[in-house]
Each structure stands twice: as structure tokens, then as C-alpha cells.
Design an enzyme around this catalytic site. Sequence first.
Site, PDB file in Angstrom:
ATOM      1  N   HIS A  20       0.847  -1.200   0.000  1.00 60.69           N
ATOM      2  CA  HIS A  20       0.000   0.000   0.000  1.00 60.69           C
ATOM      3  C   HIS A  20       0.879   1.246   0.000  1.00 60.69           C
ATOM      4  O   HIS A  20       1.743   1.397   0.870  1.00 60.69           O
ATOM      5  CB  HIS A  20      -0.911   0.018   1.234  1.00 60.69           C
ATOM      6  CG  HIS A  20      -1.956  -1.056   1.215  1.00 60.69           C
ATOM      7  ND1 HIS A  20      -3.284  -0.814   0.897  1.00 60.69           N
ATOM      8  CD2 HIS A  20      -1.883  -2.386   1.467  1.00 60.69           C
ATOM      9  CE1 HIS A  20      -3.971  -1.945   0.962  1.00 60.69           C
ATOM     10  NE2 HIS A  20      -3.141  -2.925   1.309  1.00 60.69           N
ATOM     11  N   HIS A 207      -8.977  -7.962  -1.411  1.00 53.53           N
ATOM     12  CA  HIS A 207      -8.561  -8.337  -0.058  1.00 53.53           C
ATOM     13  C   HIS A 207      -9.612  -9.302   0.480  1.00 53.53           C
ATOM     14  O   HIS A 207     -10.777  -8.911   0.657  1.00 53.53           O
ATOM     15  CB  HIS A 207      -8.542  -7.113   0.861  1.00 53.53           C
ATOM     16  CG  HIS A 207      -7.290  -6.296   0.818  1.00 53.53           C
ATOM     17  ND1 HIS A 207      -7.025  -5.413  -0.184  1.00 53.53           N
ATOM     18  CD2 HIS A 207      -6.247  -6.208   1.691  1.00 53.53           C
ATOM     19  CE1 HIS A 207      -5.864  -4.816   0.063  1.00 53.53           C
ATOM     20  NE2 HIS A 207      -5.372  -5.272   1.182  1.00 53.53           N
ATOM     21  N   GLU A 210      -8.657 -12.423   5.212  1.00 54.59           N
ATOM     22  CA  GLU A 210      -7.680 -11.854   6.137  1.00 54.59           C
ATOM     23  C   GLU A 210      -8.320 -11.800   7.527  1.00 54.59           C
ATOM     24  O   GLU A 210      -7.937 -12.536   8.429  1.00 54.59           O
ATOM     25  CB  GLU A 210      -7.278 -10.445   5.657  1.00 54.59           C
ATOM     26  CG  GLU A 210      -6.288  -9.735   6.566  1.00 54.59           C
ATOM     27  CD  GLU A 210      -6.051  -8.285   6.137  1.00 54.59           C
ATOM     28  OE1 GLU A 210      -6.900  -7.705   5.438  1.00 54.59           O
ATOM     29  OE2 GLU A 210      -5.011  -7.728   6.535  1.00 54.59           O
ATOM     30  N   ASP A 299       2.659  -5.658   2.312  1.00 56.74           N
ATOM     31  CA  ASP A 299       1.439  -4.979   2.740  1.00 56.74           C
ATOM     32  C   ASP A 299       1.749  -3.529   3.108  1.00 56.74           C
ATOM     33  O   ASP A 299       1.586  -2.651   2.276  1.00 56.74           O
ATOM     34  CB  ASP A 299       0.749  -5.711   3.896  1.00 56.74           C
ATOM     35  CG  ASP A 299      -0.764  -5.494   3.902  1.00 56.74           C
ATOM     36  OD1 ASP A 299      -1.290  -4.969   2.893  1.00 56.74           O
ATOM     37  OD2 ASP A 299      -1.424  -5.862   4.891  1.00 56.74           O
TER      38      ASP A 299
HETATM   39  O1  LIG Z   1      -4.151  -5.376   5.182  1.00 57.67           O
HETATM   40  C1  LIG Z   1      -5.056  -4.588   4.857  1.00 57.67           C
HETATM   41  N1  LIG Z   1      -6.338  -5.033   4.805  1.00 57.67           N
HETATM   42  C2  LIG Z   1      -7.365  -4.243   4.418  1.00 57.67           C
HETATM   43  N2  LIG Z   1      -7.207  -2.961   4.111  1.00 57.67           N
HETATM   44  C3  LIG Z   1      -5.961  -2.452   4.174  1.00 57.67           C
HETATM   45  C4  LIG Z   1      -4.856  -3.219   4.548  1.00 57.67           C
HETATM   46  N3  LIG Z   1      -3.772  -2.421   4.519  1.00 57.67           N
HETATM   47  C5  LIG Z   1      -4.185  -1.214   4.138  1.00 57.67           C
HETATM   48  N4  LIG Z   1      -5.512  -1.208   3.936  1.00 57.67           N
HETATM   49  C6  LIG Z   1      -6.368  -0.078   3.540  1.00 57.67           C
HETATM   50  O2  LIG Z   1      -6.144   0.208   2.165  1.00 57.67           O
HETATM   51  C7  LIG Z   1      -6.179   1.611   1.976  1.00 57.67           C
HETATM   52  C8  LIG Z   1      -5.588   1.991   0.639  1.00 57.67           C
HETATM   53  O3  LIG Z   1      -4.234   1.671   0.550  1.00 57.67           O
HETATM   54  C9  LIG Z   1      -5.470   2.127   3.222  1.00 57.67           C
HETATM   55  O4  LIG Z   1      -5.772   3.488   3.451  1.00 57.67           O
HETATM   56  C10 LIG Z   1      -6.031   1.217   4.298  1.00 57.67           C
HETATM   57  O5  LIG Z   1      -7.236   1.737   4.808  1.00 57.67           O
HETATM   58 ZN   LIG Z   2      -3.356  -4.938   2.012  1.00 61.79          ZN
END
Ligand SMILES: O=c1[nH]cnc2c1ncn2[C@@H]1O[C@H](CO)[C@@H](O)[C@H]1O
Ligand SMILES: [Zn+2]
Length: 361
Positions: A20, A207, A210, A299
Site C-alpha cells: 500500500h 482483499h 484476512e 502490505d
Molecule cells: O491489510 C489490509 N487489509 C485491508 N485494508 C488495508 C490493509 N492495509 C491497508 N488497507 C487499507 O487500504 C487503503 C488503501 O491503501 C489504506 O488506506 C487502508 O485503509
Molecule cells: Zn493490504
Amino acid sequence: MAAPTAEVVRRAPKALLHDHLDGGLRPATVVELAEASGYDGLPTTDPAALGTWFRDAADSGSLVRYLETFSHTVAVMQTEEQLTRVARECALDLAADGVVYAESRFAPELHIDGGLSLEQVVEAVLAGFREGEAEAAAAGTPIRMRALLTAMRHAARSREIAELAVTYRDSGVGGFDIAGAEAGFPPTRHLDAFEYLRRENAHFTIHAGEAFGLPSIWEAIQWCGADRLGHGVRIVDDVQVGDDGVAVLGRLADYVRDRRIPLEMCPSSNIQTGAAESVAAHPISLLKRLRFRVTVNTDNRLMSGTSMSREMQLLVDEAGWTLEDLRWVTINAMKSAFLPFDERLELIEHVVKPGYAALGA
Ligand SMILES: O=c1[nH]cnc2c1ncn2[C@@H]1O[C@H](CO)[C@@H](O)[C@H]1O
Ligand SMILES: [Zn+2]
């Protein structure tokens, strides 16, 4: 085969599918951008202490709490200059770590509070990636960057963001994703966006699996048609391993493996959100043994205080991975990249394979 040294792991070519942009800022950059823009919400303005704060705050055992830390990074990614700088530094940091191909994702809708349009957000990030690519190549560490556009699963802009991904698909955007809190927000809420993307022959990852289990993975694949799964760790709930080590797969796990659906696994992140116990016990090693299409990812480098080298090193040190394993997941990732087939082949044959061969794999 002897375990690869830290230097070998650092030099090994790497491919990163799940990173991200707003989870990978340098702590010093967060501090500088906050100061320059007047954002006074940071818990500390000492870069080292801030790095520690992000790691600790993200170490909550809950995805929802983990995601709260992003309010500070998103706050300093609201102008074109800020976005371009963050994107440029992302490319440079990954390249310096031996990453030769990366897909970096972000949610355009989170970066419009300062008045930018969604298009301006995307263009500012793409400009930063181009700058970083050029500088990295000049420094002798070439990297190819692609952006993935994320829609937030609790919001209602996924169709719009999907259209944006299609608009910019020939300008550096590789595909689309949904992210955010998983429980209560099934991917089928965004079916319209996924159906649109499929009609456009576009690529997307989701996603799933998880913070929530098999139903989320099943919906992502069978209802939404995801090309890849972000995390997907909970697919192990559909795998039974007997005392003799023999594994029996359920129908969904069978399907995921049969279809070679890529799993974008992120060990450190999963431990922080409670999706896995430890690196040693992380399902990634079992799934690798069973030859699922496993990939290794960061991540959020800031929230996990990590890098591709560190994730790989942890797997070497705590789960007994070899250089051959690192090569295998790297080729898996390149095969699964949202990049045209000929470009994937070129990177595999001319960069990844020779790079590992030079290291003795
Ligand atoms: O591991 C994760 N699982 C779900 N959402 C995530 C994870 N890491 C980050 N974000 C979400 O993705 C947005 C855009 O990059 C981030 O702002 C965060 O809210
Ligand atoms: Zn992610």
C-alpha cells in the site's frame, strides 16, 4: 541447501504484488510533510519515534485498529506535490531493496480532501512512479512500477474507481482492488464494479480471507471473479492436515490451487492483525509445500517496519525457507503480475532467473 545470508537475500531480485502506497511512507517524510502542511495530529515529530509508534499502534491484533493508523499518512497525501513525492520515494525504496517489479496500491478517494480530483490524484502518483523509476535506473537498480487503484469496501465509489482504473490502464495502472475492514463488508457489495471490469477485460484483486474466512474468499472468486486474492490466508481453513502430514483439501481450496489463483501473502501484517500467530506458524509455508500459487509481500512497510528483504529473511530464519523457495515465490509473483504477458516473461527470463543463478540458485 544452506540458508541464504542476509546479503544474498538483499541482493536477490524480488517481485512485489501487495504494497500500500499510504502504508509505506518514510517516517521522516511523514514528519516533514506534516510540518510543511500544518497537520498537527501526529503522535510525535521525531522520525524514529514515529516509526516505532506506527509499528506499535498497528500491533493491535485487530484489522480495524490497524487501519486507524492510516489517518496520519493519508492526512499528508492530499496535494499533487505530496503524492508525487511519496510515490517517487516508494519506487526508490523498493528498488534499493532489490525489488525489480512492484504493484503499489492506494485509494484515490482518500486523497481528495484537499480539493484534488480523482484524476489528479492518479496522475500525481503515476508521475512520482515515473520519476522514481528513472532515478532508480540511473542508480543501477532498475524497477518497473504499476499502480493498483483501490476502492474502500465500506464506501460506495467502487464503480467510479474501477472506471478510473480502466481509463489509466495504458498509463501505468495495472488493475483494481478493494480494501478496508472486511467483516461486514463482503466483496459482493461491489459486484457492479467487478462485472464492469470483467466486461472491460481488466484485472483485479480483492482483499479476502484476512479478517474473515472462507465465505469471503468464496465470494471474491466465485461471485466477483477476482484474478488474485489479497492475503487469502484463511484458505487453510479448508485444508486438513493429518498426523502423518498428508493434507486433504476441501472443494474451495482445491479450486484455488487447481486454478492457480495467486495468494498475495503478507506474513508480518497478518501477525499484527491477528490473522496468523507467528512467521513459523504462518500458513504460507504449508501452502507453499502444497504448491498453491503463493507470493510474499509487504502490505504496509511503515506499519510493519518491514521490507521485502525483511519478510523473506523472516521466512528463512523462522520457517526454514531456502534461496530456491525465494526464487519460486518470485517467479510465482511475476507470473501473476498485472503486466502484459510478454513483459512478465521478459522479467522472468532476463532479470529474475539470471539474478538467482548469480546467487547460486
Ligand atoms: O491489510 C489490509 N487489509 C485491508 N485494508 C488495508 C490493509 N492495509 C491497508 N488497507 C487499507 O487500504 C487503503 C488503501 O491503501 C489504506 O488506506 C487502508 O485503509
Ligand atoms: Zn493490504
